[in-house]
Design an enzyme around this catalytic site. Structure first.
Site, PDB file in Angstrom:
ATOM      1  N   SER A 175      56.665   7.851  53.650  1.00  0.00           N
ATOM      2  CA  SER A 175      57.237   7.126  54.646  1.00  0.00           C
ATOM      3  C   SER A 175      58.847   7.118  54.771  1.00  0.00           C
ATOM      4  CB  SER A 175      56.352   5.974  54.883  1.00  0.00           C
ATOM      5  OG  SER A 175      56.992   4.953  55.836  1.00  0.00           O
ATOM      6  N   SER A 319      49.323  11.355  66.605  1.00  0.00           N
ATOM      7  CA  SER A 319      49.850  11.409  67.886  1.00  0.00           C
ATOM      8  C   SER A 319      49.243  11.961  69.019  1.00  0.00           C
ATOM      9  CB  SER A 319      51.403  11.818  67.750  1.00  0.00           C
ATOM     10  OG  SER A 319      52.099  10.772  66.854  1.00  0.00           O
TER      11      SER A 319
END
Length: 336
Positions: A175, A319
């Site tokens: 991340s 997404s």
């Protein structure tokens, strides 16, 4: 299908508020007969990977259900696997809001959430209540205020608490929104972390009399040399799988678009080519020695097939699921 109308309403809201509203509704129906409202019948297409049998090759990527609150409702939609998290040892609020942004024209998202979650103990309690019959992955990370040098301790704490309940464990070292986290992908830091994780896995296997595979999630922004080194480390330490990829810092495909300059990781359609290329290069380097779970920009059957053609054994969406909704699950599983 109703989702275009739902999306239109949700997209009137701030992205994080839309997420909170959606999960509020899913929490209400999860584990109840009202799950039928989101249930989809998808064909069985079993895949064996990491010693596990997945009902179908499509999973939900980490980050959507960070605390494992809606496992059953999401499972009813047809996912062959669900990866919850990223979770940390202690609860943390994440970064300041706003921290989630839509790039509507590009069908992408930028997030700098910062591992906001309610902590590993809360997640375990939620998992205990779930009845999902697919493979449940649990994605773990380090707390923001834990120094990177002590980061491995956070992973080991989480492993100990989730081991009995996880189908597989995902190690998030990629991340871009936790300072210093991505440095754990390189050299001695990676070797040190993987050694500790593998030793803990062996101890927990003996304790629980079951083997829970470990997959490491990597960034799409690795250079050729870095990717080679990561692949070598994963093989040397007998890691069970690799998840490729996390979000990207690259903005080359979204220049000039609204929100493109926001700090954070970019996901969605603009990530598709980049993540697929990483999978292709990684597959060549690994040469079948461990499986790849492909994620990044999958929003169609074609995009999912491209990941598998590049070398992925399984694929995940996030997404694309936000932009296309539950119909995307059925479409991909049916036609992949």
């Amino acid at each position: 299908m109703y989702y275009p109308f739902v999306r239109k309403a949700l997209f009137q809201l701030d992205p994080e508020r839309a997420h909170e509203f959606t999960f509020q509704q899913l929490r209400r129906i999860t584990g109840t007969p009202f799950e039928a409202l989101v249930r989809q019948k998808v064909p069985a297409k079993p895949v064996n990977c990491m010693g596990l049998t997945f009902k179908n090759p499509l999973g939900l990527a980490a980050g959507l259900d960070k605390d494992g609150e809606c496992i059953d409702a999401l499972g009813a939609m047809g996912f062959g696997s669900i990866e919850i998290g990223t979770v940390t040892p202690r609860p943390q609020p994440g970064n300041d809001k706003p921290r989630l942004f839509r790039l509507v024209d590009a069908e992408g998202l930028i997030n700098r959430m910062g591992f906001n979650n309610l902590g590993v103990d809360n997640l375990v309690e939620n998992v205990k209540k779930a009845h999902y019959d697919g493979v449940l992955g649990i994605n773990i990370g380090k707390n923001k205020d834990t120094p990177v040098e002590q980061g491995k301790d956070d992973y080991l704490i989480c492993m100990e608490k989730i081991y009995a309940y996880a189908g597989y464990i995902a190690i998030n070292i990629s991340s871009p929104n936790t300072p210093g986290l991505r440095t754990l992908q390189y050299g001695e830091a990676l070797d040190d972390l993987l050694t500790a994780i593998k030793n803990k896995q062996n101890d927990l296997q003996a304790m629980h009399h079951k083997y829970v595979p470990i997959a490491v999630k990597i960034a799409p922004d690795l250079s050729e040399d870095e990717l080679i080194q990561v692949a070598d480390s994963l093989v040397r330490h007998n890691i069970d799988g690799v998840i490729a990829t996390n979000t990207t810092l690259d903005r080359s495909l979204v220049q000039g678009m609204k929100n493109c300059d926001q700090t954070g990781g970019l996901s969605g359609r603009p990530l598709q080519l980049k993540s697929t290329e990483i999978i292709r290069r990684l597959s060549l380097e690994l040469n079948g020695r461990l499986p790849i779970i492909g994620v990044g920009g999958i929003d169609s059957v074609i995009a999912a097939r491209e990941k598998i053609a590049a070398g992925a054994s399984l694929v995940q969406i996030y997404s694309g699921f936000i932009f296309k909704g539950p119909p995307l699950i059925k479409e991909i599983v049916t036609h992949i």
